[in-house]
Design an enzyme around this catalytic site. Structure first.
Site, short mmCIF file in Angstrom:
data_model
loop_
_atom_site.label_atom_id
_atom_site.label_comp_id
_atom_site.label_asym_id
_atom_site.label_seq_id
_atom_site.Cartn_x
_atom_site.Cartn_y
_atom_site.Cartn_z
N ARG A 25 0.90 -1.27 -0.03
CA ARG A 25 -0.21 0.02 0.00
C ARG A 25 1.03 1.26 -0.05
O ARG A 25 0.51 2.33 -0.53
CB ARG A 25 -1.25 -0.16 0.97
CG ARG A 25 -2.13 1.22 1.04
CD ARG A 25 -3.06 0.74 1.95
NE ARG A 25 -4.14 1.60 1.91
CZ ARG A 25 -4.40 2.56 2.81
NH1 ARG A 25 -3.63 2.97 3.57
NH2 ARG A 25 -5.54 3.27 2.81
N ILE A 51 -7.55 7.40 -0.92
CA ILE A 51 -7.32 5.90 -1.38
C ILE A 51 -8.17 5.37 -0.21
O ILE A 51 -8.06 5.91 0.97
CB ILE A 51 -5.80 5.57 -1.23
CG1 ILE A 51 -5.54 4.13 -1.25
CG2 ILE A 51 -5.05 6.16 0.09
CD1 ILE A 51 -4.17 3.52 -1.40
N SER A 52 -9.03 4.15 -0.47
CA SER A 52 -9.93 3.83 0.68
C SER A 52 -9.21 3.02 1.83
O SER A 52 -8.07 2.55 1.82
CB SER A 52 -10.95 2.76 -0.12
OG SER A 52 -11.52 3.08 -1.10
N GLN A 53 -9.90 3.11 2.92
CA GLN A 53 -9.43 2.40 3.91
C GLN A 53 -9.27 0.87 3.87
O GLN A 53 -10.09 0.24 3.11
CB GLN A 53 -10.58 2.56 5.20
CG GLN A 53 -10.42 1.64 6.47
CD GLN A 53 -11.61 1.88 7.34
OE1 GLN A 53 -12.73 2.67 6.81
NE2 GLN A 53 -11.83 1.27 8.25
#
Ligand code: SAH
Length: 203
Positions: A25, A51-53
Site C-alpha cells: 500500500r 485511497i480507501s481504508q
C-alpha cells in the site's frame, strides 16, 4: 495491518487476506503519507480524492467472492490500490477513472508493479465499459446517488455488484446487488463514506 484490522474484523477469505498481505500500500500513497500507509484509514491522494481504508477494500473484495476465473470492472481507479488487490486474485480487471491525472498515474504505477492484468481507462464510469462486458463482478468505489443503469446491464447473470449508495459527502450504504434470473436482488451491507461519484451519476 492484516492481522489486526482485516482478519480481526471478520475478513476470512484466504485469497483476500493473501492479496491484502502482498499489495504494498505504501506504493499507492503520496510519499508524505507513506508512514501511514498501513494504518486502517483513508488517505488523501490529491485532487480531493482518497485511497480507501484497507478494511473497506478487503470487505468489498470479499463480498464479490473473487476467484481466478473472474473478469471484474472497477469504477473509481483512484490510486489503483483496489484494482491491485483485485488483480492479485481475479483473471482480469478493467478500471475507469474520471480524473485524468489519477487515471494516468495509476496506469503507470500498476504497470511498474507488474499488474499486467489491469486495464485503466479515463472516462465516466457511469457508462461502464461496454466493450469488455459482461462482468462477473463490478466494484464501485465512489458514492453514487443511485445505481447507474448501464452498470447493471453490464453485469453478468449471477454476477455481483458492490456499490456505496447515498447522498454525497454524507454516510452512504454499501449495497450488494446480485443479478438472479434477470432480476436484481439488493442487500444493504454496512455504512461507508466514499468521495462522491461525479460525471453523469451526479446529475
Ligand atoms: N479505488 C480507489 C479509491 C477511490 S476514490 C483506490 O483504491 O485508491 C474514488 C475515485 O472515484 C476518485 O479517484 C474519483 O475521481 C473517482 N470517480 C468519481 N466519479 C467517477 C466516475 N463517474 N467515473 C469514474 N471515476 C469516478
Amino acid at each position: 495491518m492484516v492481522e489486526r484490522n482485516i482478519k480481526g474484523r471478520g475478513i476470512d477469505d484466504k485469497a483476500v487476506l493473501a492479496a491484502m498481505r502482498s499489495v504494498e500500500r505504501h506504493k499507492f500513497v503520496p510519499p508524505e503519507f507513506a508512514d501511514q500507509a498501513y494504518a486502517d484509514h483513508p488517505l488523501p491522494i490529491g485532487y480531493d480524492q482518497t485511497i480507501s481504508q484497507p478494511y473497506i477494500v478487503a470487505y468489498m473484495t470479499q463480498v464479490i467472492r473473487p476467484n481466478p476465473q473472474m473478469k471484474v470492472l472497477e469504477i473509481g481507479t483512484g490510486s489503483g490500490y483496489q484494482a491491485a488487490v483485485l488483480a492479485e486474485i481475479v483473471k482480469q480487471v478493467y478500471t475507469i477513472e474520471i480524473v485524468a491525472e489519477h487515471g494516468k498515474a495509476a496506469a503507470e504505477r500498476l504497470k511498474k508493479l507488474g499488474y499486467d492484468n489491469v486495464q485503466v481507462k479515463v472516462g465516466d464510469g457511469y457508462l461502464g465499459w461496454e466493450e469488455h462486458a459482461p462482468y462477473d463482478a463490478i466494484v464501485v468505489t465512489a458514492g453514487a446517488a443511485t445505481v447507474p443503469p448501464p452498470l447493471l446491464e453490464q453485469l453478468k447473470e449471477g454476477g455481483r455488484m458492490v456499490i456505496p449508495v447515498g447522498p454525497p459527502h454524507k454516510t452512504q450504504t454499501l449495497m450488494l446487488l446480485e443479478k438472479k434470473k434477470g432480476k436484481t436482488v439488493s442487500k444493504k451491507l454496512i455504512p461507508v463514506v466514499f468521495v462522491p461519484f461525479t460525471g453523469k451519476g451526479q446529475e
